[in-house]
Write an enzyme that holds these catalytic residues in place. Structure first.
Site, PDB file in Angstrom:
ATOM      1  N   CYS A  52       0.971   6.480  -4.345  1.00 50.73           N
ATOM      2  CA  CYS A  52       2.039   7.317  -3.801  1.00 50.73           C
ATOM      3  C   CYS A  52       3.264   7.210  -4.717  1.00 50.73           C
ATOM      4  CB  CYS A  52       2.384   6.876  -2.376  1.00 50.73           C
ATOM      5  SG  CYS A  52       3.837   7.713  -1.694  1.00 50.73           S
ATOM      6  N   ILE A  53       3.730   8.333  -5.210  1.00 42.30           N
ATOM      7  CA  ILE A  53       4.866   8.352  -6.126  1.00 42.30           C
ATOM      8  C   ILE A  53       6.138   7.850  -5.443  1.00 42.30           C
ATOM      9  CG2 ILE A  53       6.359   9.875  -7.488  1.00 42.30           C
ATOM     10  CD1 ILE A  53       3.790  11.563  -8.021  1.00 42.30           C
TER      11      ILE A  53
END
Length: 138
Positions: free
Chosen positions: A12-13
């Site tokens: 997840c960025i």
């Protein structure tokens, strides 16, 4: 200083950005994979205490985006059961510091709890998905 437990979705960025902010603030943390953690309703419920059920569910989860789940129509019991069965539905990150547990990233609050000084007001809004249209934030 206590070590924070950061429950994330690997890759997840937004979670990666949040962890960089924790590191930059000198906050010690460990990570747990939110998708593989052995959740049950009793272990999950404390992260959402005092918040509306609609805020428990990840709005970028495929079942929510596709209209299969309407978070505004889910009871506490239903939400916990759904999130245990499909952890992608859990709003993230989940944070634990000692006995304190909550959902969502709030660096000023984290710093206050841990006694870390600094100006973290500019980190507000870092919780939302960086690429909601690309499917990376399910």
């Amino acid at each position: 200083m206590q070590t924070l437990v950061f429950f994330e979705k690997p890759g997840c960025i937004s979670n990666a950005k949040q962890k960089k902010l924790l590191s930059a603030a000198g906050i010690p943390f460990t990570t747990e994979n939110i998708l593989e953690y052995a959740w049950d309703p009793l272990s999950l419920a404390p992260f959402f205490s005092g918040t509306p059920v609609v805020e428990w569910i990840n709005p970028n989860a495929p079942a929510v985006k596709d209209g299969e789940i309407d978070p505004t129509q889910v009871t506490e019991h239903e939400a916990l059961a759904m999130m245990v069965n499909s952890p992608i539905l859990i709003r993230r990150p989940l944070i634990q510091v000692g006995n304190l547990k909550w959902a969502g990233f709030d660096l000023p609050y984290i710093a206050e709890i841990l006694g870390v000084s600094g100006d973290y007001a500019s980190t507000q809004g870092i919780e939302s998905c960086s690429h909601p249209q690309k499917g990376e934030c399910d």
